[in-house]
Design a protein around this motif. Structure first.
Motif, PDB file in Angstrom:
ATOM      1  N   PRO A   1       0.808  -1.227   0.000  1.00 45.68           N
ATOM      2  CA  PRO A   1       0.000   0.000   0.000  1.00 45.68           C
ATOM      3  C   PRO A   1       0.836   1.270   0.000  1.00 45.68           C
ATOM      4  O   PRO A   1       0.474   2.265  -0.642  1.00 45.68           O
ATOM      5  N   ALA A   2       1.972   1.239   0.702  1.00 45.95           N
ATOM      6  CA  ALA A   2       2.818   2.429   0.768  1.00 45.95           C
ATOM      7  C   ALA A   2       3.354   2.819  -0.609  1.00 45.95           C
ATOM      8  O   ALA A   2       3.626   3.995  -0.865  1.00 45.95           O
ATOM      9  N   GLU A   3       3.517   1.827  -1.492  1.00 48.38           N
ATOM     10  CA  GLU A   3       4.012   2.147  -2.828  1.00 48.38           C
ATOM     11  C   GLU A   3       2.981   2.964  -3.599  1.00 48.38           C
ATOM     12  O   GLU A   3       3.319   3.927  -4.290  1.00 48.38           O
ATOM     13  N   LYS A   4       1.723   2.595  -3.479  1.00 47.40           N
ATOM     14  CA  LYS A   4       0.663   3.342  -4.154  1.00 47.40           C
ATOM     15  C   LYS A   4       0.628   4.784  -3.664  1.00 47.40           C
ATOM     16  O   LYS A   4       0.491   5.728  -4.455  1.00 47.40           O
ATOM     17  N   GLU A   5       0.763   4.961  -2.362  1.00 47.92           N
ATOM     18  CA  GLU A   5       0.774   6.302  -1.792  1.00 47.92           C
ATOM     19  C   GLU A   5       1.972   7.099  -2.314  1.00 47.92           C
ATOM     20  O   GLU A   5       1.859   8.302  -2.573  1.00 47.92           O
TER      21      GLU A   5
ATOM     22  N   GLU B   1       2.003  10.599  -4.418  1.00 49.87           N
ATOM     23  CA  GLU B   1       2.755  11.765  -3.947  1.00 49.87           C
ATOM     24  C   GLU B   1       3.669  12.303  -5.041  1.00 49.87           C
ATOM     25  O   GLU B   1       3.719  13.522  -5.297  1.00 49.87           O
ATOM     26  N   VAL B   2       4.401  11.418  -5.697  1.00 50.05           N
ATOM     27  CA  VAL B   2       5.331  11.841  -6.742  1.00 50.05           C
ATOM     28  C   VAL B   2       4.568  12.415  -7.937  1.00 50.05           C
ATOM     29  O   VAL B   2       4.987  13.414  -8.537  1.00 50.05           O
ATOM     30  N   ALA B   3       3.439  11.800  -8.285  1.00 44.86           N
ATOM     31  CA  ALA B   3       2.637  12.310  -9.399  1.00 44.86           C
ATOM     32  C   ALA B   3       2.115  13.716  -9.096  1.00 44.86           C
ATOM     33  O   ALA B   3       2.089  14.590  -9.976  1.00 44.86           O
ATOM     34  N   ALA B   4       1.715  13.943  -7.847  1.00 43.28           N
ATOM     35  CA  ALA B   4       1.230  15.271  -7.453  1.00 43.28           C
ATOM     36  C   ALA B   4       2.350  16.298  -7.519  1.00 43.28           C
ATOM     37  O   ALA B   4       2.151  17.441  -7.967  1.00 43.28           O
TER      38      ALA B   4
ATOM     39  N   ALA C   1      12.587   8.144  -7.367  1.00 45.70           N
ATOM     40  CA  ALA C   1      12.625   6.686  -7.450  1.00 45.70           C
ATOM     41  C   ALA C   1      12.763   6.071  -6.068  1.00 45.70           C
ATOM     42  O   ALA C   1      12.157   5.028  -5.764  1.00 45.70           O
ATOM     43  N   GLN C   2      13.534   6.715  -5.212  1.00 42.27           N
ATOM     44  CA  GLN C   2      13.699   6.211  -3.853  1.00 42.27           C
ATOM     45  C   GLN C   2      12.368   6.231  -3.093  1.00 42.27           C
ATOM     46  O   GLN C   2      12.046   5.304  -2.355  1.00 42.27           O
ATOM     47  N   LYS C   3      11.579   7.278  -3.292  1.00 44.27           N
ATOM     48  CA  LYS C   3      10.280   7.372  -2.623  1.00 44.27           C
ATOM     49  C   LYS C   3       9.377   6.205  -3.017  1.00 44.27           C
ATOM     50  O   LYS C   3       8.680   5.634  -2.178  1.00 44.27           O
ATOM     51  N   ILE C   4       9.394   5.862  -4.305  1.00 45.87           N
ATOM     52  CA  ILE C   4       8.488   4.818  -4.799  1.00 45.87           C
ATOM     53  C   ILE C   4       9.045   3.430  -4.543  1.00 45.87           C
ATOM     54  O   ILE C   4       8.394   2.577  -3.922  1.00 45.87           O
ATOM     55  N   LEU C   5      10.253   3.178  -5.008  1.00 48.00           N
ATOM     56  CA  LEU C   5      10.825   1.832  -4.924  1.00 48.00           C
ATOM     57  C   LEU C   5      11.292   1.498  -3.516  1.00 48.00           C
ATOM     58  O   LEU C   5      11.371   0.318  -3.146  1.00 48.00           O
ATOM     59  N   GLY C   6      11.579   2.507  -2.726  1.00 50.11           N
ATOM     60  CA  GLY C   6      12.050   2.268  -1.368  1.00 50.11           C
ATOM     61  C   GLY C   6      10.966   1.836  -0.409  1.00 50.11           C
ATOM     62  O   GLY C   6      11.240   1.580   0.771  1.00 50.11           O
ATOM     63  N   THR C   7       9.716   1.741  -0.894  1.00 54.98           N
ATOM     64  CA  THR C   7       8.620   1.305  -0.023  1.00 54.98           C
ATOM     65  C   THR C   7       8.634  -0.199   0.222  1.00 54.98           C
ATOM     66  O   THR C   7       7.900  -0.697   1.069  1.00 54.98           O
ATOM     67  N   SER C   8       9.436  -0.917  -0.528  1.00 55.54           N
ATOM     68  CA  SER C   8       9.591  -2.361  -0.300  1.00 55.54           C
ATOM     69  C   SER C   8      11.076  -2.693  -0.317  1.00 55.54           C
ATOM     70  O   SER C   8      11.901  -1.867  -0.703  1.00 55.54           O
ATOM     71  N   THR C   9      11.395  -3.903   0.107  1.00 54.87           N
ATOM     72  CA  THR C   9      12.796  -4.305   0.160  1.00 54.87           C
ATOM     73  C   THR C   9      13.410  -4.323  -1.240  1.00 54.87           C
ATOM     74  O   THR C   9      12.899  -4.973  -2.146  1.00 54.87           O
ATOM     75  N   MET C  10      14.494  -3.597  -1.425  1.00 57.31           N
ATOM     76  CA  MET C  10      15.223  -3.586  -2.689  1.00 57.31           C
ATOM     77  C   MET C  10      16.501  -4.392  -2.488  1.00 57.31           C
ATOM     78  O   MET C  10      17.413  -3.976  -1.771  1.00 57.31           O
ATOM     79  N   ILE C  11      16.570  -5.552  -3.102  1.00 64.10           N
ATOM     80  CA  ILE C  11      17.753  -6.399  -2.959  1.00 64.10           C
ATOM     81  C   ILE C  11      18.878  -5.909  -3.862  1.00 64.10           C
ATOM     82  O   ILE C  11      20.042  -5.856  -3.459  1.00 64.10           O
ATOM     83  N   TYR C  12      18.534  -5.537  -5.086  1.00 67.24           N
ATOM     84  CA  TYR C  12      19.536  -5.074  -6.032  1.00 67.24           C
ATOM     85  C   TYR C  12      19.336  -3.587  -6.326  1.00 67.24           C
ATOM     86  O   TYR C  12      18.209  -3.091  -6.354  1.00 67.24           O
ATOM     87  N   GLU C  13      20.421  -2.882  -6.564  1.00 66.14           N
ATOM     88  CA  GLU C  13      20.368  -1.458  -6.873  1.00 66.14           C
ATOM     89  C   GLU C  13      20.215  -1.288  -8.376  1.00 66.14           C
ATOM     90  O   GLU C  13      21.194  -1.217  -9.119  1.00 66.14           O
ATOM     91  N   VAL C  14      18.974  -1.211  -8.841  1.00 63.25           N
ATOM     92  CA  VAL C  14      18.702  -1.093 -10.268  1.00 63.25           C
ATOM     93  C   VAL C  14      19.019   0.316 -10.752  1.00 63.25           C
ATOM     94  O   VAL C  14      19.776   0.511 -11.704  1.00 63.25           O
ATOM     95  N   LEU C  15      18.426   1.316 -10.108  1.00 66.34           N
ATOM     96  CA  LEU C  15      18.756   2.710 -10.389  1.00 66.34           C
ATOM     97  C   LEU C  15      19.832   3.157  -9.410  1.00 66.34           C
ATOM     98  O   LEU C  15      19.761   2.849  -8.224  1.00 66.34           O
ATOM     99  N   LYS C  16      20.809   3.857  -9.891  1.00 66.87           N
ATOM    100  CA  LYS C  16      21.936   4.255  -9.058  1.00 66.87           C
ATOM    101  C   LYS C  16      21.461   5.004  -7.811  1.00 66.87           C
ATOM    102  O   LYS C  16      20.680   5.961  -7.905  1.00 66.87           O
TER     103      LYS C  16
END
Length: 467
Positions: free
Chosen positions: A53-57, A61-64, A352-367
């Motif tokens: 759910p936090a990812e949707k939020e 936020e980023v879209a706004a 990207a950190q705001k969106i993708l950081g809402t769940s566990t990121m195992i690999y660093e896709v975006l620097k």
């Protein structure tokens, strides 16, 4: 990987609708009163409902924030699950709805949507954004030398985990070779209530995971090239490498490394068995790690798939682009300025950190975009990310994966020889080529008209917006 299997029926419906429907000029109309140059306008993104759910939020936020900065409105159409997206995309096309961005797996593009001309060629459109990706993270999204999507999610891989607390108590070391794995398995088997390793063998789609790891080694760590040769008709799947890979998977059972319990266990059961300390090791995908991490009350360690073939090295199945961002071929080129501005905005590190950081990121896709790491994720990044090969099921049609799953179980049970299993897979591929006119290298046979349908007629200058 498991997502590909469930898409078969849905994509079969989608391909027929997509074929011949691409249009570089597009059918969609922009918001009334907009000049679509970045001074107002609207971008519509289609994606499945986020699992967190936090990812949707975060998306909202980023879209706004994007609208405040640019005046461009963003409509986030989150609906259904990932398996619904291809069909929903087609329904939108038929209804004349505006869809500027779709979040879809690169495996789906590779196996179906790409050949059907369902997405635009991003090679020139997205070139200014590529430096934002970590080394190698964009590679999977190239097909036939053209870029079709931008990764926007965590990468994933196969992984071997072990109960480090138990291993330390027993004086065991994580195995690196087959002989070491057998030795560790024997020691674990002598402990009451503990099996050596658990695998989700009840889930048929999972068996190609293990086959991929053995096939990587039997081909001399050239599995992708071997599969491409097979798919292009230059060689047969009935080869020494394929047969030996079946033999090696069977060896896990013949030497009691895997037991009957794995044949009777699904994904949830596998996680529960390991978390309860009933198995010393586990073979799974990194998509299970967050659940495992939260379920286990002991320290978890990771190791690479054991070396089973002399002269080869361990090489794990790996993929980037499970939830990638693509532009439908029917999206209006007149709105590309707005669309690409939004893609530029969400690939900025902070957004990207705001969106993708809402769940566990195992690999660093975006620097620079990651979450807090532990010893397991550090191991995966240091040992797996740079020592991997593309998921094979992202290369071949789902019918081949179905046949491979059936063949592996038949070999393990003794109902089929490894030679017959390889022939079974070859026959399945021959059938899909004959009955569905399947062509692996679809980009090589495209007409100019087909290329025109996916080639943007306008290339916005993103550099003027980049920070």
């Amino acid at each position: 990987m498991k997502k590909i299997m469930a898409l078969l029926c849905t994509v079969a419906m989608s391909v027929g609708l997509l074929a011949g429907c691409g249009s570089s000029s597009g059918d969609n109309q922009s918001v009334s009163g907009s000049d679509n140059t970045g001074n107002g306008g609207k971008v519509v993104m289609l994606a499945c409902e986020p699992e967190v759910p936090a990812e949707k939020e975060a998306w909202e936020e980023v879209a706004a924030d994007f609208e405040k900065e640019t005046g461009i409105q963003v409509e986030l159409r989150f609906q259904g699950t990932w398996s619904d997206i291809p069909q929903t995309l087609q329904q939108s096309k038929l209804a004349g709805d505006q869809i500027d961005i779709v979040r879809v797996g690169i495996g789906t593009i590779s196996s179906t949507l790409g050949a059907a001309g369902g997405v635009k060629d991003l090679t020139d459109l997205a070139s200014p954004l590529l430096d934002r990706y970590s080394d190698g993270m964009i590679d999977n999204c190239y097909i036939g030398g053209h870029l079709w999507a931008l990764p926007y999610y965590d990468a994933s891989s196969y992984m071997c985990l072990y109960n480090k607390t138990l291993f330390d108590e027993m004086g065991l070391q994580a195995p690196q070779t087959w002989d070491e794995l057998v030795s560790v398995s024997k020691a674990l088997s002598e402990k009451d209530g503990v099996m050596p390793i658990i695998f989700q063998g009840k889930d048929g789609w999972a068996w190609p995971m293990m086959y991929t790891e053995t096939y990587n080694q039997t081909t001399g760590n050239k599995s992708v090239a071997a599969v491409q040769s097979f798919l292009e008709g230059e060689s047969s799947f009935v080869s020494d490498a394929s047969v030996q890979a079946f033999d090696l998977v069977k060896k896990f059972y013949d030497e009691n490394v895997l037991t009957q319990a794995s044949l009777d266990t699904d994904d949830e059961g596998m996680i529960a068995t390991f978390a309860q300390g009933k198995a010393g090791m586990l073979f799974a995908g990194t998509w299970d790690y967050e659940t495992l991490k939260d379920s286990c009350d002991f320290e978890i360690g990771a190791f690479q798939f054991p070396v089973m073939v002399d002269g080869s090295h361990s090489e794990n199945g790996y993929g980037v682009g499970d939830y990638a961002l693509a532009i439908p071929s029917f999206a209006s080129d007149d709105n590309l300025e707005n669309t690409m501005r939004f893609l530029e905005y969400i690939t900025r590190q902070d957004n990207a950190q705001k969106i993708l950081g809402t769940s566990t990121m195992i690999y660093e896709v975006l620097k620079g975009v990651s979450t807090e790491s532990d010893d397991v994720t550090k191991f995966l990044n240091s040992q797996i990310a740079g020592n991997s090969s593309e998921y094979l099921d992202w290369l071949w049609p789902s019918e081949v994966n179905d046949a491979l799953s059936t063949a592996i179980v038949s070999v393990i049970s003794g109902e089929m020889s490894s030679q017959d299993a390889a022939q079974y897979v070859q026959d399945a591929y021959t059938k899909v080529c004959e009955e569905k006119d399947y062509t692996y290298a679809w980009w090589e046979s495209w007409t100019q008209e087909q290329w025109d349908a996916v080639t943007p007629t306008k290339i916005p200058d993103l550099t003027q917006y980049m920070q």
